[in-house]
Design a protein around this motif. Structure first.
Motif, PDB file in Angstrom:
ATOM      1  N   ASP A 128      47.857 -23.217 -37.796  1.00 55.95           N
ATOM      2  CA  ASP A 128      48.588 -24.058 -36.850  1.00 55.95           C
ATOM      3  C   ASP A 128      48.409 -23.605 -35.416  1.00 55.95           C
ATOM      4  O   ASP A 128      48.555 -24.399 -34.483  1.00 55.95           O
ATOM      5  N   ASP A 268      47.912 -16.793 -44.924  1.00 56.04           N
ATOM      6  CA  ASP A 268      48.955 -16.972 -43.915  1.00 56.04           C
ATOM      7  C   ASP A 268      48.404 -16.722 -42.516  1.00 56.04           C
ATOM      8  O   ASP A 268      48.775 -17.401 -41.561  1.00 56.04           O
ATOM      9  N   ARG A 288      49.827 -19.454 -39.594  1.00 57.91           N
ATOM     10  CA  ARG A 288      50.976 -20.342 -39.692  1.00 57.91           C
ATOM     11  C   ARG A 288      51.858 -20.222 -38.459  1.00 57.91           C
ATOM     12  O   ARG A 288      52.061 -19.128 -37.927  1.00 57.91           O
ATOM     13  N   ARG A 289      52.404 -21.336 -38.052  1.00 55.33           N
ATOM     14  CA  ARG A 289      53.179 -21.378 -36.811  1.00 55.33           C
ATOM     15  C   ARG A 289      54.365 -20.416 -36.829  1.00 55.33           C
ATOM     16  O   ARG A 289      54.629 -19.720 -35.848  1.00 55.33           O
TER      17      ARG A 289
END
Length: 459
Positions: A128, A268, A288-289
């Protein structure tokens, strides 16, 4: 160094004069006076090459380089796997030249940082957010810091793969660990790639304490066994552990989207570098955000000091990255590397087999990341025999600690390499029969990560 016969009936004869290394030797000696180890990367060190045959490079183009003595080589390894499009690849160079006229570094972000981030995240669909840096070790250590902050744990589990970082958390568990506290070393534990049971055993031995699992999804010599990556993903999710894929090598060699896209398993966090700039310095941490934002402004948690580097967003590196992405859109370097690497491995193994030396030398691995293996008369891996092979290749205009190829390697480059391998085999055979000392001038190469300067301590 014992010379091969110049007789035209000798299949190992070198056409033309042997290369000389007069100026290279002078400059290498001077480097040892100025730079610890005589190189800025241990893998580039003189102890990784035969004594008296340590070329200092003047320039490169495509898949060829020229040293300061005027010797020309087909090069493999390609900047420690950082070059996939070829040295001095003009579309990348042209883009960087244009960027230079607009300035290199500013006190605020540039438009280029938006464009480069969008390009990157368009390739890596499982991420992200991304943050750019200059070297891979900074990215991997930042990933570990995020994992520790997110989980409140300290231990990191690392696969038994060659290299992840110059920083203490990884180097402390290699033979080259002087200066690293025992407490730091104790925070890193190891497991065996392709062995889910070994990772399960670590989780059982360190319940609730493993912050991250670090691994390459694949390596030159090992693809993931069926279900292995999926099993690691499930185990990390169940244990609340951050899964990190190191894509330094696999990124832009297995795929522009990395090994995670090839094998269909999303980590991740992932770390990138090397070929993403075709030799220009640029690396990245992506993920990941909710993890990445721990270093941002959209969090109420204690903030992570995450990759705050002066030169991370400078325009040359990010422009080179964008030009690499465009080259991968326009062409298919991955397919070219796969095709040329497959041809090279098959042809080399054919000439080795024809010489009756197949049990002692072979070329193996992923087509874009080939290595050659060298064994002694007892069939054991041998640094001495590796040195014999390296020296004979150098004599025939092939430079490389491996056969890691690029999309710039032409059919002629591959043919020259196969001929060089064929030419190296008579000396290799003599070394098997008489011992490597009968063929070598000087000491053999040694592992880059070792506890002492011996066996290649400077005299």
């Amino acid at each position: 160094m014992t010379s091969l016969s110049s007789s035209p009936t000798d299949p190992g004869a070198v056409d033309g004069p042997h290369p000389v290394f007069t100026e290279s030797s002078r400059l290498q000696a001077r480097l040892h006076d100025l730079v610890p180890g005589g190189a800025h990367t241990y893998a580039r060190g003189s102890d990784q090459y035969p004594e008296h045959m340590t070329p200092i490079i003047e320039r490169g183009r495509g898949a060829r380089v020229w040293d300061v003595d005027g010797n020309a080589y087909v090069e493999y390894g390609m900047g420690l796997r950082s070059v996939t499009l070829g040295h001095a690849y003009e579309p990348v160079n042209a883009a960087v030249r244009e960027a230079l006229d607009r300035g290199m570094s500013f006190s605020r972000p540039s438009r280029l940082e938006v464009d480069a981030a969008e390009d990157f995240l368009g390739l890596v669909s499982g991420a992200d957010m991304v943050k750019f840096a200059k070297n891979g070790s900074d990215a991997t250590t930042a990933a570990l810091k995020l994992a520790r902050a997110a989980t409140g744990r300290e231990t990191v589990a690392v696969a038994d793969q060659p290299f992840f970082s110059t920083d203490d958390w990884f180097i402390g568990n290699t033979p080259m660990n002087a200066g690293i506290p025992d407490a730091v070393r104790a925070g890193t534990v190891g497991f065996t790639y392709n062995d889910l049971g070994s990772l399960r055993a670590l989780f059982d031995a360190h319940p609730g304490r493993i912050a991250a699992v670090f691994m390459e999804a694949a390596t030159a010599l090992h693809d993931p066994a069926p279900g292995f990556l999926e099993g690691v993903r499930e185990m990390c999710t169940a244990e609340g552990t951050v899964l990190v894929f190191d894509e330094m090598i696999t990124g832009f060699r297995w795929s522009a989207s990395g090994a995670q896209a090839v094998y269909g398993v999303t980590p991740d966090l992932s770390t990138w570098g090397k070929a993403m700039g075709n030799g220009f310095p640029v690396s990245a941490l992506a993920g990941r955000r909710e993890l990445m934002e721990l270093g941002g402004l959209r969090t109420d948690a204690d903030r992570v000091f995450l990759l705050s580097t002066t030169h991370g967003p400078e325009t040359a590196g990010l422009t080179a990255f964008r030009a690499v992405v465009e080259a991968y859109r326009r062409e298919d370097p991955v397919a070219t590397m796969r095709r040329q690497g497959t041809t090279l491995a098959e042809a080399c193994n054919e000439v080795v087999a024809a010489a009756g030396l197949g049990e002692f030398v072979d070329v193996v691995g992923h087509p874009a990341c080939l290595v050659f293996r060298t064994r002694d008369a007892s069939g054991r891996p041998s640094q001495e025999m590796r040195t014999v092979f390296l020296a004979e290749l150098l004599r025939r205009g092939v430079l490389g600690q491996s056969f890691v190829i690029s999309a710039a390697h032409t059919d002629a480059d591959v043919e020259q390499t196969v001929n060089a391998v064929a030419g190296a085999l008579p000396a290799y055979g003599r070394a098997l029969e008489l011992g490597a000392d009968a063929v070598l001038d000087g000491r053999p190469v040694a592992p880059a990560l070792r506890s002492t300067a011996a066996p290649r301590r400077l005299r």
